[in-house]
Design a protein around this motif. Structure first.
Motif: not given
Length: 559
Positions: A192-197, A211-214
């Protein structure tokens, strides 16, 4: 009949499966049913609802701008290693050329959590930002020291804490600040933090965010299933999407190694929850149980084929060694067992220095005694290390909090925890445990799951099984349905395995189709099972020679 049952029948579910769906405690109406069946990512919550998320993102961006040295400090279990992989790739993808350092404490010599010795080391290495993943809650002394010498600490965790965490720079935790779903795993919080970033840097509709979400879902699945968190809400949606994505993963550890080790691709086998819980997670955990979690991290993030094979083969070897050593520990004549009249608990002093195996042994005693278990070991004559495993009826975190004056360190969850204790305080620990007043839960968690579907053997078909499997993913909070198969005539049975403790058998299903059966620990029941009237277990597919139905037996009833 309820509207849920009638709607399930209307859309094609068998009446027996419809009845099971109708019994699920979190499905109360048609809207709940549709949400359950659709597993729609639109129902996921915004990562910006997490506590301190804006503060954490601002600090990470500052580190990017000033090219600061950042270390990801991960816990060493399968959830912690997976969460570390997510954060590692998430930071690397957020800024070209940025490579964070990665550190795991040694399970055997250091134990869980951030310690003052780590801060001294990071100061010498010019680290100015520590991001803890799947750990950090309650590590007050180390975090306070870090903040006092200009090393900021962002805690990204899902564990509970017995106090406010205002001494950290930021605390990103779904149990804080009223986040709608508090049961994310450490990997889920990291994700979740990476998604927000990436959303804040590139936009929610950007290719970078997509890309990161998948792709990072592959790690999230391993961490979430491996940590036994609730398989409801967001976890159910994320794991469902992740299991699908794992079959076309871009990561070499999956597409170039574990797909070939685990799956029979020629039979169209795909990844499921059991591949993670019975194969992947134990191998990741074996690295830290015997040596160092970095072995698992190196494998999971390997890019070059030679390194991938070297790292993969190495953790395979560690896992085999782990199994042999656990068997020896379980059979040791040095085990000292304590039982309690006041609480459903068994405590075991192993008199062993196999600290990496304590959690596994606790799980074994938890299953065998049908009670919560605490297992202790020691590397020296001064300190015990302990692992706690249970079914949730005993709230381990609350118990350990009540004993905090006696413990040198503790942490964990309701059903799984750990602590350290001075050897000289062992007798006092036993005394204090005997004084605990146990209040039986209003809804007690049973070790033996209730029978969910009763079905005549002649009605079992791949169609019924496919309907059951479509309801997954299964896990804590939503278990795979337990079947009672009546009128089951066992055609043959035999002992298998090195010690003959496993039973292989077969019986007949619909249209006289042969159904395989496997029963671990039932090797001495070869003749009895032939006289059985009903078989109780979990139905799935076996892909050993061909795709065929298989029952994993947990019990049987004689005629």
């Amino acid at each position: 009949m309820s509207e849920v049952y009638e709607h399930c029948c209307k859309i094609g579910f068998d009446p027996l499966v419809s009845s099971f769906i109708d019994s699920i405690d979190f499905i109360n109406n048609i809207d709940d049913l549709k949400s359950f069946l659709n597993k729609n990512k639109k129902e996921l919550h915004s990562p910006f609802l997490l506590s301190d998320i804006d503060k954490a993102l601002g600090r990470i961006k500052k580190a990017f701008e000033k090219n600061e040295k950042v270390v990801i400090f991960g816990d060493f279990d399968s959830d912690g290693v997976s969460a570390t992989c997510i954060m590692y790739w998430g930071l690397r993808k957020a800024k070209k050329g940025f490579i964070p350092e990665v550190f795991f404490p040694n399970r055997l010599s250091e134990g869980h959590g951030l310690q003052k010795e780590h801060i001294d080391r990071f100061k010498q290495d010019d680290i100015s930002l520590i991001i803890t993943v799947d750990c950090g809650m309650g590590d007050k002394e180390a975090i306070t020291l870090a903040q006092s010498i200009d090393i900021d600490v962002i805690v990204v965790d899902h564990h509970m804490a017995d106090e406010e965490m205002d001494y950290a720079f930021a605390v990103v935790n779904p149990r804080h600040n009223g986040y709608p779903f508090p049961f994310l795993a450490g990997a889920g919080v990291s994700y979740k933090l990476v998604q927000a970033l990436h959303s804040s840097l590139f936009g929610e509709n950007s290719l970078e965010h997509k890309d990161v979400s998948e792709n990072l879902l592959d790690y999230l699945v391993i961490g979430t299933i491996g940590d036994l968190v609730s398989m409801t809400g967001e976890n159910r949606i994320l794991v469902s999407q992740g299991l699908l994505h794992m079959n076309q993963s871009k990561f070499p550890f999956l597409k170039d190694f574990w797909q070939y080790k685990i799956l029979k691709k020629q039979l169209n086998e795909v990844f499921n929850e059991e591949h993670i819980s019975f194969y992947m997670a134990p191998r990741i955990n074996a690295a830290s149980r015997l040596e160092d979690a970095k072995h698992a991290f190196n494998f999971l993030t390997a890019v070059h084929p030679k390194k991938l094979i070297e790292c993969g083969d190495y953790i395979e070897g560690l896992n085999e060694n782990r199994r042999e050593r656990l068997f020896a520990l379980e059979k040791s004549d040095k085990l000292e067992v304590f039982e309690f009249e006041n609480i459903p608990l068994v405590l075991v002093n192993t008199h062993s220095n196999e600290l990496g195996l304590l959690g596994l042994l606790a799980s074994r005693f938890n299953d065998i005694h049908e009670k919560s278990a605490i297992v202790l070991g020691s590397k020296n004559d001064e300190t015990f290390t302990a692992s706690c495993r249970g079914d949730g009826n005993l709230h381990f975190f609350e118990i350990l909090t009540s004993l905090n004056d006696l413990l040198t360190k503790y942490g964990g969850h309701k059903a799984a925890a750990g602590f350290s204790l001075k050897v000289e305080d062992f007798d006092e620990l036993i005394k204090r445990l005997k004084q605990i007043k146990y209040i039986k839960p209003s809804v007690e968690t049973k070790f033996v799951q209730k029978i969910d579907i009763e079905i005549d053997a002649s009605k079992i078909s791949e169609g019924i099984l496919d309907q059951i499997l479509s309801l997954g993913p299964f896990g804590e909070g939503f278990r795979k349905p337990l079947l009672k198969i009546t009128n089951s005539k066992v055609a043959y049975s035999k002992q298998i395995g090195k010690d003959g403790s496993t039973l292989s058998f077969s019986f007949r299903g619909q249209n006289n189709v042969s159904i395989r059966g496997i029963a671990f620990g039932f090797g001495d029941k070869v003749e009895e099972i032939k006289k059985s009237e009903s078989l109780i277990g979990y139905l799935g597919y076996n892909y050993f020679y061909k795709k065929e139905m298989q029952l994993r037996l947990v019990d049987f009833e004689l005629t």
